[in-house]
Design a protein around this motif. Structure first.
Motif, short mmCIF file in Angstrom:
data_model
loop_
_atom_site.label_atom_id
_atom_site.label_comp_id
_atom_site.label_asym_id
_atom_site.label_seq_id
_atom_site.Cartn_x
_atom_site.Cartn_y
_atom_site.Cartn_z
N UNK A 119 0.83 -1.22 -0.02
CA UNK A 119 -0.04 -0.15 0.06
C UNK A 119 0.88 1.02 0.25
N UNK A 120 1.85 1.20 1.04
CA UNK A 120 3.00 2.70 0.45
C UNK A 120 3.29 2.73 -0.03
N UNK A 121 3.79 2.01 -1.45
CA UNK A 121 4.31 2.19 -2.37
C UNK A 121 3.52 2.21 -3.96
N UNK A 122 2.68 1.63 -3.39
CA UNK A 122 1.40 1.89 -4.68
C UNK A 122 1.41 3.60 -4.34
N UNK A 123 0.92 4.38 -3.14
CA UNK A 123 0.67 5.80 -3.34
C UNK A 123 1.51 6.44 -4.39
N UNK A 124 2.85 5.97 -3.15
CA UNK A 124 3.98 6.75 -4.20
C UNK A 124 4.47 6.73 -5.64
N UNK A 125 4.10 4.88 -6.11
CA UNK A 125 3.91 5.11 -7.44
C UNK A 125 2.96 5.28 -8.31
N UNK A 126 1.47 5.75 -8.03
CA UNK A 126 0.99 6.72 -8.95
C UNK A 126 0.89 7.89 -8.62
N UNK A 127 2.05 8.91 -7.54
CA UNK A 127 2.26 9.51 -7.76
C UNK A 127 3.10 9.93 -8.67
N UNK A 128 4.36 9.20 -8.68
CA UNK A 128 5.12 9.37 -9.41
C UNK A 128 5.12 9.72 -10.83
N UNK A 129 3.70 8.04 -11.59
CA UNK A 129 3.89 8.45 -12.31
C UNK A 129 2.89 9.18 -12.91
N UNK A 130 1.92 10.01 -12.30
CA UNK A 130 0.96 11.25 -12.23
C UNK A 130 2.29 12.93 -12.38
N UNK A 131 2.98 12.59 -11.58
CA UNK A 131 4.42 13.72 -12.27
C UNK A 131 4.86 13.31 -13.53
N UNK A 132 4.78 12.51 -14.05
CA UNK A 132 5.75 12.88 -15.09
C UNK A 132 4.60 13.09 -16.39
N UNK A 133 3.55 12.53 -16.33
CA UNK A 133 2.49 12.64 -16.95
C UNK A 133 1.64 14.49 -16.76
N UNK A 134 2.21 15.18 -15.61
CA UNK A 134 1.12 16.00 -15.40
C UNK A 134 2.46 17.39 -16.24
N UNK A 135 3.62 17.29 -15.63
CA UNK A 135 4.81 18.01 -16.22
C UNK A 135 4.67 18.15 -17.78
N UNK A 136 4.44 16.92 -18.69
CA UNK A 136 4.41 16.62 -19.89
C UNK A 136 3.36 17.42 -20.41
N UNK A 137 1.53 17.10 -19.55
CA UNK A 137 0.79 18.20 -20.26
C UNK A 137 0.82 19.73 -19.76
N UNK A 138 1.91 20.43 -18.68
CA UNK A 138 1.92 21.60 -18.41
C UNK A 138 2.61 22.11 -19.47
N UNK A 139 3.97 21.36 -19.96
CA UNK A 139 4.93 22.14 -21.54
C UNK A 139 4.06 21.84 -22.42
N UNK A 140 2.68 20.69 -22.66
CA UNK A 140 2.39 21.39 -23.90
C UNK A 140 1.32 21.88 -23.99
N UNK A 141 0.65 22.00 -23.23
CA UNK A 141 -0.24 23.47 -23.18
C UNK A 141 0.38 24.56 -23.20
N UNK A 142 1.45 25.05 -22.39
CA UNK A 142 2.28 26.32 -22.60
C UNK A 142 2.76 25.97 -23.93
N UNK A 143 2.83 25.52 -24.60
CA UNK A 143 3.26 25.35 -26.11
C UNK A 143 2.23 25.79 -26.44
N UNK A 144 1.22 25.03 -26.92
CA UNK A 144 -0.52 25.56 -27.47
C UNK A 144 -0.85 26.56 -27.67
N UNK A 145 -0.12 27.39 -26.62
CA UNK A 145 -0.75 28.18 -25.80
C UNK A 145 0.01 29.04 -26.57
N UNK A 146 0.96 28.95 -26.70
CA UNK A 146 2.19 30.45 -27.43
C UNK A 146 1.83 29.77 -29.37
#
Ligand SMILES: [Zn+2]
Ligand SMILES: [Zn+2]
Length: 218
Positions: free
Chosen positions: A162-189
């Motif tokens: 259970x403990x690692x499950x949360x950290x794992x989900x957060x790590x995967x989310x962090x990767x995708x969140x960063x990518x989407x933020x960058x994409x949104x910024x690029x689309x905006x520009x």
């Protein structure tokens, strides 16, 4: 026990840092499997029994055909159709429709790929829990596609404590969140560049923003 046989291939794909690493690995395994089916496996009675029974989906028929090895493919398809004939032309319309639907949904290669990918995803979760270096490598990935994010998170829920499950989900989310933020910024520009006030500014990283967004979202 977690599957470890894919560790080396997983690390190689993750070290590429180019798109979804699980897609890259999947494509590689699929290519190997297509070569195997059209090569030595064609003569193996166990494999032939399975390909005769299950057949292939549209995508995999096209990929097998593109493999260019026509004689083994023709032999395999002929014996598959022989077996198919025994199933499709029996009973009333309802029964025949059911048999056609079964045939439509059945694919030897899809079944193999699902099996491989379950092992790969299980192996990724194992590496995440066992190796600090792999946790770092996972955090450095460009993104995970939607299909593989969902399957990765499901596998994490199933196999990690259970403990690692949360950290794992957060790590995967962090990767995708960063990518989407960058994409949104690029689309905006990219959109701003159509405004005369920004016409003379540099395109920055936005020229292929739509292509990247389409690839990520589809
Ligand atoms: Zn993917
Ligand atoms: Zn298939």
């Amino acid at each position: 026990m977690a599957e470890k046989i894919y560790s080396i291939k997983i690390k190689e794909a993750f070290n590429e840092r180019c798109g979804c690493p699980i897609c890259a690995l999947r494509n590689l395994l699929e290519k190997d499997e297509i070569e195997r089916i059209l090569g030595a496996a064609m003569m193996e009675p166990d494999t032939r029994k399975e390909t005769n029974r299950k057949g292939f989906c549209k995508t995999h028929l096209e990929k097998l055909f593109a493999g260019g090895n026509k004689l083994p493919m023709a032999l395999m398809l002929a014996t598959h159709m022989e077996e198919l004939e025994g199933k499709l032309f029996k009973g009333d319309g309802k029964k025949a429709a059911g048999a056609y639907n079964d045939a439509r949904r059945s694919c030897y290669l899809c079944g193999r790929m699902n099996l491989f990918m379950d092992r790969v995803l299980d192996n990724i979760c194992y590496l995440y829990a066992a190796e600090e270096d792999f946790r770092k490598l996972l955090a450095e990935q460009p993104y995970f596609c939607k299909t593989h994010t969902a399957r990765l998170l499901e596998m994490g829920e199933k196999t990690l404590p259970k403990k690692e499950r949360l950290a794992f989900a957060a790590a995967v989310a962090e990767v995708n969140k960063a990518y989407m933020e960058q994409l949104k910024e690029d689309l905006d520009w990219f959109c701003k560049k159509f405004d005369y006030r920004y016409a003379k500014e540099d395109w920055k990283n936005s020229k292929d923003a739509i292509e990247r967004a389409v690839k990520y979202l589809s």
